[in-house]
Design a protein around this motif. Structure first.
Motif, PDB file in Angstrom:
ATOM      1  N   THR B 156     -86.995 -17.829  -0.064  1.00 57.56           N
ATOM      2  CA  THR B 156     -86.570 -18.765  -1.298  1.00 57.56           C
ATOM      3  C   THR B 156     -86.248 -20.087  -0.998  1.00 57.56           C
ATOM      4  OG1 THR B 156     -84.191 -18.140  -1.422  1.00 57.56           O
ATOM      5  CG2 THR B 156     -85.741 -16.582  -2.546  1.00 57.56           C
ATOM      6  N   THR B 157     -85.540 -20.341   0.286  1.00 58.39           N
ATOM      7  CA  THR B 157     -85.293 -21.627   0.706  1.00 58.39           C
ATOM      8  C   THR B 157     -86.608 -22.314   1.198  1.00 58.39           C
ATOM      9  OG1 THR B 157     -83.704 -23.005   1.819  1.00 58.39           O
ATOM     10  CG2 THR B 157     -84.513 -21.075   2.780  1.00 58.39           C
ATOM     11  N   SER B 160     -88.560 -23.374  -2.007  1.00 55.07           N
ATOM     12  CA  SER B 160     -87.778 -24.457  -2.720  1.00 55.07           C
ATOM     13  C   SER B 160     -88.321 -26.027  -1.925  1.00 55.07           C
ATOM     14  CB  SER B 160     -86.485 -24.502  -2.849  1.00 55.07           C
ATOM     15  OG  SER B 160     -85.725 -23.223  -3.465  1.00 55.07           O
ATOM     16  N   HIS B 161     -88.019 -25.914  -0.420  1.00 60.62           N
ATOM     17  CA  HIS B 161     -88.301 -27.043   0.112  1.00 60.62           C
ATOM     18  C   HIS B 161     -89.992 -27.084   0.691  1.00 60.62           C
ATOM     19  CE1 HIS B 161     -84.120 -28.437   0.527  1.00 60.62           C
ATOM     20  NE2 HIS B 161     -83.805 -27.123   0.353  1.00 60.62           N
ATOM     21  N   GLN B 162     -90.621 -26.202   0.285  1.00 57.00           N
ATOM     22  CA  GLN B 162     -91.977 -26.204   0.819  1.00 57.00           C
ATOM     23  C   GLN B 162     -92.039 -26.469   2.292  1.00 57.00           C
ATOM     24  OE1 GLN B 162     -92.678 -29.198  -1.833  1.00 57.00           O
ATOM     25  NE2 GLN B 162     -94.572 -28.586  -2.718  1.00 57.00           N
ATOM     26  N   ARG B 163     -91.190 -25.657   3.013  1.00 60.90           N
ATOM     27  CA  ARG B 163     -90.796 -25.762   4.354  1.00 60.90           C
ATOM     28  C   ARG B 163     -91.641 -24.400   5.195  1.00 60.90           C
ATOM     29  NH1 ARG B 163     -84.484 -26.379   4.664  1.00 60.90           N
ATOM     30  NH2 ARG B 163     -84.487 -28.666   4.563  1.00 60.90           N
TER      31      ARG B 163
ATOM     32  N   GLY D   9     -81.754 -32.343  -3.408  1.00 59.78           N
ATOM     33  CA  GLY D   9     -80.819 -32.137  -2.006  1.00 59.78           C
ATOM     34  C   GLY D   9     -81.107 -30.377  -1.547  1.00 59.78           C
ATOM     35  N   GLY D  10     -80.393 -30.010  -0.788  1.00 59.94           N
ATOM     36  CA  GLY D  10     -80.645 -28.844  -0.091  1.00 59.94           C
ATOM     37  C   GLY D  10     -80.777 -27.647  -1.203  1.00 59.94           C
ATOM     38  N   ASP D  11     -81.349 -26.576  -0.904  1.00 56.84           N
ATOM     39  CA  ASP D  11     -81.355 -25.657  -2.166  1.00 56.84           C
ATOM     40  C   ASP D  11     -80.213 -24.853  -2.151  1.00 56.84           C
ATOM     41  OD1 ASP D  11     -82.040 -24.017   0.286  1.00 56.84           O
ATOM     42  OD2 ASP D  11     -83.121 -22.724  -1.302  1.00 56.84           O
ATOM     43  N   THR D  70     -87.522 -29.353  -4.549  1.00 58.09           N
ATOM     44  CA  THR D  70     -86.267 -30.336  -4.344  1.00 58.09           C
ATOM     45  C   THR D  70     -86.905 -31.260  -3.181  1.00 58.09           C
ATOM     46  OG1 THR D  70     -84.178 -30.430  -3.542  1.00 58.09           O
ATOM     47  CG2 THR D  70     -85.285 -28.708  -2.707  1.00 58.09           C
ATOM     48  N   ARG D  72     -85.113 -35.133  -0.804  1.00 61.38           N
ATOM     49  CA  ARG D  72     -84.153 -35.804  -0.544  1.00 61.38           C
ATOM     50  C   ARG D  72     -84.217 -37.343  -0.988  1.00 61.38           C
ATOM     51  NH1 ARG D  72     -80.267 -32.654   1.637  1.00 61.38           N
ATOM     52  NH2 ARG D  72     -80.837 -30.850   2.674  1.00 61.38           N
TER      53      ARG D  72
END
Lengths: 342, 342, 342, 342
Positions: B156-157, B160-163, D9-11, D70, D72
């Motif tokens: 999920t993280t 969210s960050h497309q990481r 910001g951070g999720d 999200t 930054r």
């Protein structure tokens, strides 16, 4: 090749993982095409199909339930049912075969359709673990974990109040969930459909645990019937007014145990929480592998069989092997567990 | 009959459930007596024993770790080590035999002691699932569940960050945890010791997942080594100052993946949380059954063997079957999973 | 100074964490001595005490239930009850004061004893969150988490079968668990004791959710009574034979909802699993802090009060503030949640 | 009225629940219209909007991460940034105001935009709990639960091996997660950025716990710096080659503790698993309520503020109250916890 996929009968954690496994393997390795069939066999007779692409199955390995929906429709019933009609329906939609994910009833129907000439492949699904020809089916491990976790909780409240706790788990015809979860949680009595027990047998185990200073834990399958159970508590599930009886067998046992032993007793019927939610790791892996191998079997033209777990391998077995008798708890497995009752 | 029980090597969820199973079966069915041996083979050579009654093992099926403690002591080393000394020690304490619960090293020592005439029975323990002759060992299923749950969170993280998220799991020599947890969590790349991969192979899988709009998940066994891994990142585990390198292979891979693919990448090394805490239902049942059957084997005088899981049955196998080669991930199991990478 | 500690009433996750907090703070900071009182007020009137050292409370912050046991005994009843007798008993055992951890009834008794001159300090305990003068009590957060997790599971099975799922949660007099868990799980109807609803009101919400394509989730407090509920389903909890009615209000609602809306409906009564097992992080911190501050209050001689949560601070309030009326769900909080029903 | 929503910001677990709360309340109660803004402020300056209907937010209360994505990005940077450009962009898309869900940086930008005349409403988001003006922010409770659960696991392995376990948790500038999770898990030392400690202070606590027969648990915030920490271990996060240092402060502490105390010590860096996955019940309720109240605030035209938790109520506070200083752990809260170290 265009393949339809259906899920039928009660839902079960891992159904979506099977679907994902089939579709990913089929589309990326074999260039197959898939359609989702809505609500089990109902969708077959009603021709309720929708395209099932790779996009549709993403992220599904962890998702409980089934995106295809499910029902208990019998494909041989109704005006559009029967092998001939279904054959025409599939032909009309250029569907070359069906993967049917389901339990005893579903696989029996699949078998009959296969014998009537249709291309059907089965994937065994039973949360109760009551199907033969597969070591385990997906969903069972998740249910055992949920039931075990619930019983861990019940034990702390039992200990605090010096109460006997009765936990009713799933298992209409077989006691596998009760056996495994009961063993995992350290139950003092396990009551399963396969092994006759009277209320006195149970109370004896309860009293012995209580005498050793333990808060007794009794695990009971929903399908357990007491030896000599009075008619009012019969398995017809009706009360004295012929209304559906509220609560389960656990609700029946608890007051009887309290009356006979004098130990305060409370029942909890775990119910539907055992079949919902995200599958365990074991079930995700098993379900995914069954899905992958189902795609392989189709490419091999190995219709009329079901994929199954044997040891650590996925194998293909004729429908007949899985049908007929249920996979009941053998007596030696029950006795093995009973050695822990003390 | 008086039996000593020891746990040896890295700890593992289910050790206490084995101990409980042995003691309950042995005391209630067979009238055996037990002593706990502290800290593995160290307690044998130091004669560090204590009475292990039924009372001591109550409630243990759900408790992680081992109440006996553990160590990596070799029973053949030191002034009081060796078969002859140990034999005398056991005789002096009227201990008729030992149940050794442990992994490769433990079972090898047990085998040697058995060959030297001691009564030793083995119970396989390996969280990595690297032992042959048993389908699974307890602890493995729990580790897979913990790793899968952690990866569900990482996804999920990542989304969210497309990481790209890299998850390092246990597995020094074999990739079973990575394989199963990776398959369960829907990983886009799984890197295990058994299958050579270069950083470019990995980045290729990462980029393809990213191109499909997914946040790539890479699962890597701690024992994985990159093909052509530079010396600074070598498996010596040292940094440029010959100090122990901080972090794991996941910490090494993440910046390389980010550098090559341009996709922001973060590593998480799951570490010790995979081997602690309460066992899963599967592991509790398996461990308890191994314990019950170990008591049976002793009564049968079946020394020099280990109890093991084969399908759904507990069997007894000679130590030799479990030793020698590790239980590595076969290539077809890796390829099966790789079909899901896309 | 020697202090007795008791837990009284229904058990609750966090009781052991309070006990640990008191004993650790009291012994390491203040040089107090503690005795455990067995089974609530019963242990006071029966002088059933045991030394409670630091060793006894180690590792307890995560352990559900109460190591002290609990009961519903009233300290003013029986031949050895009443302030005067208790005062003598405590004096005889050189106990300088009592920490009573309990709910409404316990704190009312504590208040009366304090008014009668005894040194009593209260710690509020209510899993239902029905006590005034504290923002939350420990146990409530854990119950909400367990109920929420269960409902997440129920939703996947509801979705698969297009069923309405009814989840009955704890809450005899107040609806806090239903309100919070229902909001957390995205319920389509929440039925609590504070807000009158007819079966038609509920069915209306169910039908509207169903019309939007959702599988409706109805959350109901155990203490909820339908407006115009027929006598057979009355809160006397008896069936037509004056036997205790099996099952809960959820079991009553489900068939009615199915009959009226025509939507297949299933009930699950979560029951005792909500109050057992390991506390959540929130509850462990809250319970531990209450314990720490209880030790401080005793050192300050601040008897006749209870410690409580106000915002993020632990404060001391007179018993009277917590007693009298229950902490019910205010109408604006219900309306806030109802905005989500659609 | 058309409102844009962004997460920045951070999720953090709960972001989706806020979004769902706003959209459900806004559409069903107030007839508002919503657009999702992709990737935080980046989506504002790039006009990357999409319609956000009720359908889009269904089932989101339990889903981790953010469906909006999200980043930054600072809205005052770049050619299309700044209040004037953004004002034009919003006007061009007929967006009447923005709900910005984010932490310190996000709220500072929101405040500046509000001062520059834009309609901006804030929702505080910080997994570290480092924002003033709200008792807690969503995500924090989930992180504490995950960290606590992980430490429960670490303790069993620590106990089995008589090891010291070091657990590194999130918290760059404040120690709330370490404080709460450490208290919940019964840590023997808690190292947070707010409280200076030398390696000797830590080792002293470790040795004392070890001497009492415990396996020491040390909890450390990622942002903790040792008093007198050598330059090689400095917070620049570089190793001797100016490469990013692998691993975290936990990886630094563990070998030092082992060297000084002689107790075998292992570190686990929990990392990103603390911010992923499904939110706890507490966080879902808090996040949902913040969303509901954000919709109310907009209808009231109460721009330039943020919604916040005060006790059990949701209030509205000016941005300024939340900005400036971080919400650090006050010394008395640390001392409160330290009383448990022994």
């Amino acid at each position: 090749m265009k393949i339809g996929i259906l899920t039928s009968g009660g839902d079960c954690p891992g159904l979506n993982a099977v679907i994902r496994g089939v579709v990913l393997k089929g589309t990326t390795t074999y260039d197959m095409e898939f359609v989702g069939i809505r609500d089990g066999w109902r969708g077959v007779v009603d021709a309720d199909f929708f395209p099932l692409t790779r996009h549709e199955v993403k992220g599904l390995s962890k998702v409980g339930g089934t995106i295809l929906g499910t029902s208990r429709t019998n494909p041989y019933e109704g005006p559009r049912g029967g092998a001939e009609n279904i054959s025409k329906t599939l032909y009309g939609h250029r569907i070359d075969g069906i993967i049917a994910i389901g339990g005893e009833g579903t696989l029996a129907a699949a078998n009959r359709l296969a014998n009537d000439g249709l291309n059907v492949l089965g994937v065994p699904k039973t949360i109760d673990n009551d199907l033969r020809a597969t070591d385990y089916s997906f969903g069972f491990d998740t249910a055992v974990n949920i039931a075990t976790d619930a019983m861990d909780r019940l034990r702390t409240t039992g200990d605090s109040h010096q109460r006997c706790m009765v936990a009713e788990v799933m298992g209409r015809h077989v006691g596998w969930i009760a056996l495994h979860a009961g063993m995992a949680a350290g139950a003092h009595a396990i009551c399963i459909p396969e092994v006759p027990m009277s209320i006195d047998d149970i109370c004896d185990l309860v009293s012995r645990a209580h005498d050793r200073g333990r808060a007794p834990l009794v695990v009971v399958s929903e399908g357990f019937t007491l030896t000599g159970m009075s008619e009012a508590y019969s398995d017809k599930g009706l009360d004295a007014f012929n209304r559906p009886r509220l609560g389960g067998i656990g609700d029946v046992l608890a007051p009887e145990i309290e009356r006979i032993t004098g130990i305060e007793t409370r029942a909890t019927v775990l119910g539907h929480i055992q079949r919902g939610g995200s599958p365990s790791g074991f079930d995700r892996v098993l379900a995914t592998r069954l899905g992958l191998h189902a795609a392989d079997a189709i490419v091999d033209g190995d219709w009329g069989k079901m994929v199954a777990l044997r040891g650590i391998d996925i194998v293909r077995v004729p429908f007949a092997e899985a049908l007929g008798e249920l996979n009941t708890v053998p007596r030696y497995r029950y006795d093995e567990a009973a050695a822990l009752f003390g």
